[in-house]
Design a protein around this motif. Structure first.
Motif, PDB file in Angstrom:
ATOM      1  N   UNK A   1      16.132   6.446   5.703  1.00 22.46           N
ATOM      2  CA  UNK A   1      14.874   6.935   5.136  1.00 22.46           C
ATOM      3  C   UNK A   1      14.268   5.855   4.234  1.00 22.46           C
ATOM      4  N   UNK A   2      12.979   5.699   4.329  1.00 24.30           N
ATOM      5  CA  UNK A   2      12.280   4.663   3.576  1.00 24.30           C
ATOM      6  C   UNK A   2      12.343   4.948   2.073  1.00 24.30           C
ATOM      7  N   UNK A   3      12.573   3.901   1.299  1.00 17.57           N
ATOM      8  CA  UNK A   3      12.526   4.006  -0.156  1.00 17.57           C
ATOM      9  C   UNK A   3      11.098   3.727  -0.589  1.00 17.57           C
ATOM     10  N   UNK A   4      10.517   4.637  -1.371  1.00 15.83           N
ATOM     11  CA  UNK A   4       9.157   4.468  -1.877  1.00 15.83           C
ATOM     12  C   UNK A   4       9.233   4.122  -3.354  1.00 15.83           C
ATOM     13  N   UNK A 138       1.356   8.823   0.161  1.00 16.20           N
ATOM     14  CA  UNK A 138       2.776   9.128  -0.023  1.00 16.20           C
ATOM     15  C   UNK A 138       3.289  10.057   1.077  1.00 16.20           C
ATOM     16  N   UNK A 139       2.533  11.102   1.397  1.00 19.57           N
ATOM     17  CA  UNK A 139       2.962  12.026   2.455  1.00 19.57           C
ATOM     18  C   UNK A 139       3.078  11.315   3.798  1.00 19.57           C
ATOM     19  N   UNK A 140       2.138  10.446   4.107  1.00 16.25           N
ATOM     20  CA  UNK A 140       2.151   9.736   5.389  1.00 16.25           C
ATOM     21  C   UNK A 140       3.353   8.812   5.480  1.00 16.25           C
ATOM     22  N   UNK A 141       3.614   8.054   4.422  1.00 13.77           N
ATOM     23  CA  UNK A 141       4.762   7.144   4.438  1.00 13.77           C
ATOM     24  C   UNK A 141       6.062   7.943   4.527  1.00 13.77           C
ATOM     25  N   UNK A 150      11.678  -0.507   2.442  1.00  9.49           N
ATOM     26  CA  UNK A 150      10.992  -0.202   1.179  1.00  9.49           C
ATOM     27  C   UNK A 150       9.490  -0.305   1.354  1.00  9.49           C
ATOM     28  N   UNK A 151       8.798   0.729   0.907  1.00 12.50           N
ATOM     29  CA  UNK A 151       7.344   0.699   0.786  1.00 12.50           C
ATOM     30  C   UNK A 151       7.044   0.723  -0.704  1.00 12.50           C
ATOM     31  N   UNK A 152       6.338  -0.289  -1.144  1.00  6.65           N
ATOM     32  CA  UNK A 152       5.971  -0.428  -2.549  1.00  6.65           C
ATOM     33  C   UNK A 152       4.472  -0.224  -2.676  1.00  6.65           C
ATOM     34  N   UNK A 153       4.086   0.800  -3.411  1.00  8.14           N
ATOM     35  CA  UNK A 153       2.665   0.991  -3.707  1.00  8.14           C
ATOM     36  C   UNK A 153       2.355   0.180  -4.949  1.00  8.14           C
ATOM     37  N   UNK A 154       1.430  -0.753  -4.822  1.00  9.91           N
ATOM     38  CA  UNK A 154       1.068  -1.644  -5.920  1.00  9.91           C
ATOM     39  C   UNK A 154      -0.306  -1.217  -6.414  1.00  9.91           C
ATOM     40  N   UNK A 155      -0.329  -0.677  -7.630  1.00 11.97           N
ATOM     41  CA  UNK A 155      -1.555  -0.120  -8.200  1.00 11.97           C
ATOM     42  C   UNK A 155      -2.077  -1.035  -9.286  1.00 11.97           C
ATOM     43  N   UNK A 156      -3.381  -1.239  -9.252  1.00 11.59           N
ATOM     44  CA  UNK A 156      -4.020  -2.219 -10.117  1.00 11.59           C
ATOM     45  C   UNK A 156      -4.045  -1.811 -11.585  1.00 11.59           C
TER      46      UNK A 156
END
Length: 171
Positions: A1-4, A138-141, A150-156
């Motif tokens: 399972x992907x780590x978010x 997040x739901x889609x990933x 790993x999927x990393x969401x990078x927020x400004x």
């Protein structure tokens, strides 16, 4: 399972296999994340995008699709370009926004990328509400079944970061 994971910062500085670019359909650079990636990545990215336009994407990259190029001078190996939908209150385009994440992950898998950094696609100049954009992302990933580790969401900024973290905890 992907780590978010979630981080506040500059997507162009992420040491990951692939960085996702919230591109415009021309693939030739623009503002926001797109402009930052092209500026910091250097002319190699633009040259690769021009080659794509000259071959498969003469009319531009369709909304919801994704394609990869070199990352040029970025610390990543690849840039995955995806075109998000422009927010329209009277028309539900959630499926197109979700497609940006799914298609980017599909391309990442084809490349063999283990780590991918995403921006908050369509939530800038394209006007998508941040809370809804975070939920869809997040739901889609989470539901993708991707082989990416790993999927990393990078927020400004701090506000976007807080909204994405809350979305990640709530789903």
């Amino acid at each position: 399972m992907v780590q978010i994971t979630f981080t506040q910062g500059d997507i162009t500085e992420q040491q990951v296999d692939a960085v996702v670019n919230a591109a415009n359909s021309s693939l030739l650079g623009g503002g926001g994340v797109d402009g930052a990636i092209h500026r910091k990545g250097g002319p190699e990215i633009l040259a690769a995008c021009r080659a794509l336009r000259a071959s498969h994407y003469g009319g531009g990259l369709p909304t919801g699709q994704a394609v990869a190029t070199t990352a040029g001078r970025l610390p990543a190996r690849w840039v995955i370009h995806t075109v998000g939908p422009v927010w329209q209150a009277h028309q539900d385009q959630s499926d197109l926004l979700a497609s940006c994440y799914r298609e980017s992950l599909r391309v990442a898998e084809e490349l063999g990328a283990a780590t991918v950094a995403f921006p908050a696609i369509s939530t800038g100049v394209y006007g998508w509400p941040m809370d809804d954009g975070a939920r869809i992302a997040v739901e889609t990933v989470r539901g993708s079944g991707t082989a990416v580790e790993e999927v990393r969401f990078v927020l400004f900024d701090a506000s976007a970061y807080a909204i994405f973290v809350a979305s990640g905890e709530g789903s």
